[in-house]
Each structure stands twice: as structure tokens, then as C-alpha cells.
Enzyme design. Structure first.
Site, PDB file in Angstrom:
ATOM      1  N   ASP A 178       0.854  -1.184   0.000  1.00 56.35           N
ATOM      2  CA  ASP A 178       0.000   0.000   0.000  1.00 56.35           C
ATOM      3  C   ASP A 178       0.890   1.234   0.000  1.00 56.35           C
ATOM      4  O   ASP A 178       1.881   1.296   0.745  1.00 56.35           O
ATOM      5  CB  ASP A 178      -0.880  -0.035   1.262  1.00 56.35           C
ATOM      6  CG  ASP A 178      -1.692   1.248   1.445  1.00 56.35           C
ATOM      7  OD1 ASP A 178      -2.085   1.531   2.593  1.00 56.35           O
ATOM      8  OD2 ASP A 178      -1.900   1.973   0.444  1.00 56.35           O
ATOM      9  N   ASN A 203      -0.610   4.575  -0.057  1.00 54.41           N
ATOM     10  CA  ASN A 203      -1.288   5.809   0.392  1.00 54.41           C
ATOM     11  C   ASN A 203      -2.014   5.641   1.731  1.00 54.41           C
ATOM     12  O   ASN A 203      -2.848   6.456   2.087  1.00 54.41           O
ATOM     13  CB  ASN A 203      -2.275   6.280  -0.692  1.00 54.41           C
ATOM     14  CG  ASN A 203      -3.376   5.244  -0.941  1.00 54.41           C
ATOM     15  OD1 ASN A 203      -3.405   4.202  -0.279  1.00 54.41           O
ATOM     16  ND2 ASN A 203      -4.253   5.529  -1.884  1.00 54.41           N
ATOM     17  N   ASP A 261      -4.337   3.621   2.762  1.00 51.35           N
ATOM     18  CA  ASP A 261      -5.757   3.247   2.889  1.00 51.35           C
ATOM     19  C   ASP A 261      -5.914   1.771   3.262  1.00 51.35           C
ATOM     20  O   ASP A 261      -7.028   1.250   3.312  1.00 51.35           O
ATOM     21  CB  ASP A 261      -6.528   3.576   1.600  1.00 51.35           C
ATOM     22  CG  ASP A 261      -6.093   2.699   0.421  1.00 51.35           C
ATOM     23  OD1 ASP A 261      -6.689   2.851  -0.661  1.00 51.35           O
ATOM     24  OD2 ASP A 261      -5.160   1.877   0.587  1.00 51.35           O
ATOM     25  N   ASP A 311      -1.649  -1.141  -3.820  1.00 53.23           N
ATOM     26  CA  ASP A 311      -1.980  -0.361  -5.020  1.00 53.23           C
ATOM     27  C   ASP A 311      -0.796  -0.361  -5.996  1.00 53.23           C
ATOM     28  O   ASP A 311       0.290  -0.882  -5.689  1.00 53.23           O
ATOM     29  CB  ASP A 311      -2.366   1.069  -4.635  1.00 53.23           C
ATOM     30  CG  ASP A 311      -1.357   1.701  -3.673  1.00 53.23           C
ATOM     31  OD1 ASP A 311      -1.784   2.230  -2.626  1.00 53.23           O
ATOM     32  OD2 ASP A 311      -0.141   1.612  -3.956  1.00 53.23           O
ATOM     33  N   ASP A 350      -4.358 -10.342 -15.961  1.00 51.91           N
ATOM     34  CA  ASP A 350      -5.385 -11.361 -15.738  1.00 51.91           C
ATOM     35  C   ASP A 350      -6.562 -11.098 -16.682  1.00 51.91           C
ATOM     36  O   ASP A 350      -7.050  -9.959 -16.754  1.00 51.91           O
ATOM     37  CB  ASP A 350      -5.863 -11.305 -14.281  1.00 51.91           C
ATOM     38  CG  ASP A 350      -6.057 -12.686 -13.685  1.00 51.91           C
ATOM     39  OD1 ASP A 350      -5.572 -12.944 -12.570  1.00 51.91           O
ATOM     40  OD2 ASP A 350      -6.679 -13.524 -14.374  1.00 51.91           O
ATOM     41  N   GLU A 378      -6.165 -20.936 -16.851  1.00 53.34           N
ATOM     42  CA  GLU A 378      -6.526 -21.610 -15.604  1.00 53.34           C
ATOM     43  C   GLU A 378      -7.674 -22.551 -15.917  1.00 53.34           C
ATOM     44  O   GLU A 378      -8.716 -22.098 -16.429  1.00 53.34           O
ATOM     45  CB  GLU A 378      -6.953 -20.609 -14.533  1.00 53.34           C
ATOM     46  CG  GLU A 378      -7.220 -21.273 -13.206  1.00 53.34           C
ATOM     47  CD  GLU A 378      -8.134 -20.485 -12.297  1.00 53.34           C
ATOM     48  OE1 GLU A 378      -8.955 -19.719 -12.804  1.00 53.34           O
ATOM     49  OE2 GLU A 378      -8.021 -20.635 -11.070  1.00 53.34           O
ATOM     50  N   ASP A 397      -5.491 -18.343  -4.535  1.00 52.39           N
ATOM     51  CA  ASP A 397      -6.647 -19.201  -4.215  1.00 52.39           C
ATOM     52  C   ASP A 397      -6.271 -20.368  -3.318  1.00 52.39           C
ATOM     53  O   ASP A 397      -7.155 -21.133  -2.913  1.00 52.39           O
ATOM     54  CB  ASP A 397      -7.232 -19.812  -5.493  1.00 52.39           C
ATOM     55  CG  ASP A 397      -7.902 -18.796  -6.383  1.00 52.39           C
ATOM     56  OD1 ASP A 397      -7.928 -19.029  -7.606  1.00 52.39           O
ATOM     57  OD2 ASP A 397      -8.373 -17.766  -5.866  1.00 52.39           O
TER      58      ASP A 397
HETATM   59  O1  TEU Z   1     -10.461 -19.375  -9.653  1.00 50.96           O
HETATM   60  C1  TEU Z   1     -11.217 -20.428 -10.234  1.00 50.96           C
HETATM   61  C2  TEU Z   1     -11.290 -21.527  -9.310  1.00 50.96           C
HETATM   62  O2  TEU Z   1     -11.349 -22.664  -9.674  1.00 50.96           O
HETATM   63  C3  TEU Z   1     -11.319 -21.157  -7.892  1.00 50.96           C
HETATM   64  O3  TEU Z   1     -12.679 -21.177  -7.550  1.00 50.96           O
HETATM   65  C4  TEU Z   1     -10.495 -22.102  -7.088  1.00 50.96           C
HETATM   66  O4  TEU Z   1     -10.537 -23.393  -7.591  1.00 50.96           O
HETATM   67  C5  TEU Z   1     -11.033 -22.200  -5.736  1.00 50.96           C
HETATM   68  O5  TEU Z   1     -11.211 -20.889  -5.309  1.00 50.96           O
HETATM   69  C6  TEU Z   1     -10.052 -22.959  -4.864  1.00 50.96           C
HETATM   70  O6  TEU Z   1     -10.491 -22.847  -3.559  1.00 50.96           O
HETATM   71  C7  TEU Z   1     -10.450 -18.197 -10.451  1.00 50.96           C
HETATM   72  C8  TEU Z   1      -9.694 -17.130  -9.654  1.00 50.96           C
HETATM   73  O7  TEU Z   1      -8.346 -17.559  -9.465  1.00 50.96           O
HETATM   74  C9  TEU Z   1     -10.416 -16.954  -8.339  1.00 50.96           C
HETATM   75  O8  TEU Z   1      -9.699 -16.051  -7.493  1.00 50.96           O
HETATM   76  C10 TEU Z   1     -11.807 -16.420  -8.630  1.00 50.96           C
HETATM   77  O9  TEU Z   1     -12.534 -16.376  -7.402  1.00 50.96           O
HETATM   78  C11 TEU Z   1     -12.559 -17.327  -9.619  1.00 50.96           C
HETATM   79  O10 TEU Z   1     -11.776 -17.756 -10.713  1.00 50.96           O
HETATM   80  C12 TEU Z   1     -13.721 -16.547 -10.232  1.00 50.96           C
HETATM   81  O11 TEU Z   1     -13.191 -15.547 -11.066  1.00 50.96           O
END
Ligand code: TEU
Length: 560
Positions: free
Chosen positions: A22, A24, A26, A30, A99, A255, A329
Site C-alpha cells: 500500500d 497511500n 488506505d 496499489d 489477468d 486456468e 486461491d
Molecule cells: O479461480 C477459479 C477456481 O477454480 C477457484 O474457484 C479455485 O478453484 C477455488 O477458489 C479454490 O479454492 C479463479 C480465480 O483464481 C479466483 O480467485 C476467482 O474467485 C474465480 O476464478 C472466479 O473468477
């Protein structure tokens, strides 16, 4: 398949902007914060940054719900800041991958605002609308990735819209060529600004089975068979490649939840002109019991060997692997697959050795390079992730789990484990912010932080630097054939990498005890074993007749 492309010969570093730095006060990371940390990335030696979404978003899913694909979220900064970040990366020889989240948008995107207005609105078919069943039920019985039905009723037009994720993430209708054109134009907008590729969010969900059939007879059920790697996925990937990507020197990683090595070999085969590599989830599933990730079970080394072998051998000479054990994730790998107490440093280095000595492209998730760990937040209210909060609601509601059982599952597998702020130093809030962080900093930051890591020559950070440099110097680590040894050993994971007459041996003791084994006869005879890298200060070079490894010892040797 060796192409010598930049995305094969460089290591990727993933930045989750909300939690990186971060600037600033908040409490939210960023773009200017990232700009201030570019020399740290150059020191590490990574060649590519994957930046999780920074586009305009209501943050129902922390930016994976996009309301304007061509604008920067105000809390992250301005387009000028983004341009400065891109220039700052490029001047340091680091490429930028953004992304691409186009399986769904935010429900606050203007397209959805139009689409929901009427059944004959020009944007209606940008999304997937269906009437309910005569008895009022949803159009089919699919559940969302985030629990509950994958359909949301919208009164204005008396129909349901599909959302495989949250109800604020309506699925885009890829069967509509106009929508696809909008996506391709947006991709060109960013590529023309100079980015170097895309990480494609759940890209294997974009083609749904015709008729959107229910999955069996239950009231609700997982419908993955009808939307993972669907009937027109390759058609759309080829069209995207032909219309957009083929016109740029761009990297793509898709992915793909549920993808198999066989499918990935086709999708990543350069001759098919689809994607360069994929993120597979089979490795992430080795500690998931029946019913999915929240049914945590102890993972087995035999399963890690089996899954890794499937992917190394399945794509060798055909496609290309992405190598990861961490991202935004997934829980922190040193807590999940290593030992985040007594042997945190040794096991973090062992896992790094595992990832950086396989065939494919290694991905480092922010904080992994300093051995950041999972966190047990005191209260459920401290958690922010929609997936976690929905899980807790379902688990303690319809599933009948106790609070304690649900919390233990969250501690083990919750996504906020990976989203606590990056730990820069031992100062207030670990140097992440001068304000109140959006998610608590892990209380172990005084011991685990980048400043300490940079200072300590024996740190996990400097070990990652060594591995990254090794891959640059030795193509055998990037391209060499993988071959497992000691397959039945319950502590040691051993494999060779062979390339142009050279053979390297990787020995990994995935246990907290000493381990020994005899090197198998099939190793090339004769010659010495020359130590290349070891995660203990004094590499006790293995001898042919017997290998003795200390707890979590990683040893890479060249068979001279
Ligand atoms: O994740 C897709 C996905 O399969 C996730 O749901 C993941 O398997 C799961 O969260 C594991 O616990 C992508 C992004 O990486 C994730 O951050 C997003 O929430 C999701 O798509 C929707 O865009």
C-alpha cells in the site's frame, strides 16, 4: 516442447495487488506500491510478473468481478500509474502478464445493466438467461463454485441468469460472436499498450454444453461435466489465438479446473495454436477428500509422485507445464506441503527445489519466496473471502458441521491464507501499510519478512535466487526429460532430468525425519555425483551405494 520462448525460459512472479504494498495508507495495496518494489523483483531474478486484476470492480470477489475491463480500479490508482508500472517492469527486463477474466463479468458492468433491462435488449445475449421451470425451480440443478445454485432469478424479465461463481459474477455468453468480438477488442486494447500476455481465469468454463442439462436428478449437483472443457472450448481458443494473440509476442496460461494431462497436451501443443500452458488442479486435489477441498485429508507423497509424473510425462515433447503449489486461491505451500514450524526454512527450500527442477514454467506467488505461512484468524468475521464465508454458511447450515469443524477447514484451505499482506519488514503492519490493513497481517511478520530475508545469505529468498539463476544457466532444468526413481520410497522423492547426454539427479526428503535409500542401478554407471545445490549449508554429497538425507533435505546432483 522446446520453443525457446520467453515464457519457457523465465520464472513468473504473481502479484495479488490488494495485498502486495500500500502506498497511500488506505490499507489496500496499489499500483504505486508495486512500483516501489520493482527492484526487489529484479533482485529475485524473475522475468515475468502476472498481475491479478486491477480493473474497475465492486470487489465482490476481490477484482475477479470486473465492471470495466479498460479502466483501473480507483483504489489501485490511475491508468498513468499502470503505464508507469509497465515501463518500470520493462526497463528492468521483466514482462507483464495481465489477468483475463472473461468467463464472467461483474453484474455492475454496463453490458449486464443493459442485458437485464429487457428480453429484446441488444445486450441480452451477452449473458446466459433462461426461464425457470414450471414449478419455479432454476433452469437446471447446477451449483456454483461458491455454493448454492448457479442461477439467480431476476424479476425485471422474469428469468434466471447463470453465474458459476458469485451471483454478482454473471457468466458471459461465449456462443454470442458479438460478445467474443468485444473480448478480443479488449485484449487488443491491453496488448497495444505493451503487455506481454494473459493469465486466463477459468477459461475452460467458457463453453457450456448445449441445452445446459441438469446433472442427475438431485435438487442441486455439481455440473462440471457440462461446462468444464466444453464442446466449443478449442474452437474459441483457436479463434482468440487467430484473431488476437497470434498478432503479438504474447504468453498465455489458461486456468483450467478439472483439466486432464491429455486435454492439456492438446490445448498447449504449439501446433494447435490455442494456449501456451495451463494451470491444472490435480496436484491441488491430493489433500481433498470426497466432496471437495473442504473435506481435508492428509496428502500422500505417493499421490504427489503420481500426479507430478502424469503431468511431466503427459506433456513432455507435446505441450508445456505450469509449475505451482501456491497462488491467491490456495493456502500457503510451506504450511500445506511442508513444515511451517521446526523445519520451515528447510521445507520451503525443498518445495522450491521441487518446483524449479521440473520441466515447465515455475510460478512464484508473492510471499512464497520468504516462506510466508497460513494464518488462523481469531474470528470468522475477520475473514473476507466470499468463497470462505459462503462455505461457512453452507457447512454450519445445511451440512450440519460444527463451528469448530468449519473453522479447521478454513484454517487449512481458506483462500485468505494466501491473501494476508506481504511481509516487508519488522515494522508496523510489516511495512505493508501505514493504515489499517484490509486483512490482518500475519503476526509472525517480525520473524518472517523480506528485509530479514535480503539480509540473511542463507534465507529462502536467496535460495530462490539460486534456483532461478540455475535454470537460466542450465537448459536441462527447463527442458530435460523427467524420470522418477525410488518410486515406492515413502519419504524420498527422487527423479532425474536428462538433456543432450547430461543427467541430473534430484533428491527430496519430504519428511521431518532422516531418510536413506540405495540409488537404483538404472542410474548411469560410473562417475562421481557432483553437488549442484542443497538446502543445507553443507551438502553431504550422496554416494552411489547409499543416500542419506536430513529432514526436508533437498539435494540436486550432476551425474558427471
Ligand atoms: O479461480 C477459479 C477456481 O477454480 C477457484 O474457484 C479455485 O478453484 C477455488 O477458489 C479454490 O479454492 C479463479 C480465480 O483464481 C479466483 O480467485 C476467482 O474467485 C474465480 O476464478 C472466479 O473468477
Amino acid at each position: 516442447m522446446r520453443t525457446g520462448a520467453f515464457w519457457q525460459e523465465n520464472v513468473v512472479y504473481q502479484i495479488y495487488p490488494r495485498s502486495f504494498q500500500d502506498s497511500n495508507g488506505d490499507g489496500v495495496g496499489d499500483l504505486r506500491g508495486i512500483i516501489g518494489r520493482l527492484d526487489y523483483l529484479r533482485t529475485l531474478g524473475v522475468g515475468i510478473v502476472w498481475l491479478s486484476p486491477v480493473y474497475e470492480s465492486p470487489n465482490d470477489d476481490n477484482g475477479y468481478d470486473i465492471s470495466d475491463y479498460e479502466a483501473i480500479m480507483e483504489q489501485f490508482g490511475t491508468m498513468a500509474d499502470w503505464e508507469e508500472l509497465l515501463a518500470g517492469l520493462h526497463v528492468r527486463g521483466i514482462k507483464l502478464v495481465m489477468d483475463l477474466v472473461v468467463n464472467h463479468s461483474s453484474d455492475e458492468h454496463r453490458w449486464f445493466g443493459e442485458s437485464r433491462k429487457s428480453k429484446d435488449n441488444p445486450y441480452r445475449d451477452y449473458y446466459i438467461w433462461r426461464p425457470g421451470k414450471p414449478d419455479g425451480r432454476e433452469p437446471n440443478n447446477w451449483t456454483s463454485f461458491f455454493g448454492g445454485s448457479a442461477w439467480q432469478y431476476d424479476e425485471a424479465t422474469d428469468e434466471f441468469y447463470l453465474h458459476l461463481f458469485s451471483k454478482k459474477q454473471p457468466d458471459l455468453n461465449w456462443d454470442n460472436p458479438k460478445l467474443r468480438r468485444e473480448v478480443y477488442d479488449m485484449m487488443k486494447f491491453w496488448l497495444d499498450k505493451g503487455i506481454d500476455g494473459f493469465r486466463m481465469d477459468v477459461i475452460n468454463c467458457i463453453s457450456k454444453a448445449d441445452g445446459l442439462p441438469s446433472a442427475g436428478e438431485d435438487r442441486y449437483a455439481w455440473g462440471g461435466d457440462f461446462f468444464l472443457c466444453g464442446p466449443r472450448l478449442e474452437e474459441y481458443l483457436k479463434e482468440m489465438n487467430e484473431q488476437v494473440l497470434s498478432r503479438y509476442d504474447a504468453m498465455t496460461v489458461g486456468e483450467m479446473p478439472g483439466v486432464t494431462p491429455e486435454q492439456a497436451a492438446a490445448y498447449t501443443d504449439p501446433a494447435n495454436k490455442e494456449v501456451n500452458m495451463v494451470f491444472q488442479f490435480e496436484t491441488m486435489d491430493i489433500d481433498s477428500g470426497e466432496g471437495g477441498k473442504w473435506n481435508v485429508k492428509p496428502w500422500k507423497l505417493a499421490d504427489l509422485k503420481a500426479v507430478t509424473g502424469k503431468w511431466q510425462n503427459g506433456l513432455n515433447g507435446r505441450g508445456w507445464n505450469s509449475l505451482y503449489l501456491n497462488n491467491h486461491d490456495q493456502p500457503r505451500m510451506v504450511s500445506r506441503f511442508g513444515n511451517d514450524t521446526v523445519y520451515r526454512k528447510e521445507s520451503a527450500k525443498l518445495l522450491a527445489t521441487f518446483l524449479h527442477t521440473q520441466q515447465g514454467t515455475p510460478y512464484i506467488y508473492q510471499g512464497e519466496e520468504i516462506g510466508m505461512t497460513n494464518i488462523r484468524l481469531p474470528k470468522l468475521e475477520d475473514y473476507r473471502d466470499i468463497e470462505t464465508l459462503n462455505f461457512y454458511r453452507d457447512a454450519t447450515g445445511q451440512w450440519g458441521w460444527t463451528h469448530e469443524r468449519a473453522m479447521e477447514a478454513i484454517y487449512a484451505k481458506g483462500r485468505d491464507n494466501a491473501r494476508t499482506p506481504m511481509q516487508w519488514d519488522a515494522g508496523p503492519q510489516a511495512g505493508f501499510t501505514t493504515g489499517r490493513p484490509w486483512l490482518p497481517v500475519n503476526p509472525n511478520y517480525p520473524e518472517i519478512n523480506a528485509e530479514e530475508a535480503l539480509r540473511d545469505p542463507d534465507s529462502i529468498f536467496h535460495y530462490y535466487r539460486t534456483l532461478i539463476a540455475l535454470r537460466k544457466q542450465h537448459p536441462i532444468l527447463i527442458y530435460g526429460d523427467y524420470r522418477i526413481l525410488l518410486e515406492e520410497h515413502e519419504q524420498i522423492y527422487a527423479y532425474t532430468r536428462s538433456w543432450q547426454g547430461e543427467t541430473w539427479l534430484v533428491l527430496l526428503n519430504f519428511s521431518d525425519g532422516a531418510a536413506s535409500a540405495k540409488l537404483p542401478p538404472e542410474l548411469p554407471a560410473g562417475g562421481e555425483l557432483e553437488p549442484i545445490v542443497c538446502n543445507y549449508p553443507d551438502s553431504d554429497a550422496a554416494r552411489r551405494e547409499d543416500v542419506r538425507l536430513r529432514p526436508y533435505e533437498a539435494l540436486v546432483l550432476k551425474l558427471a
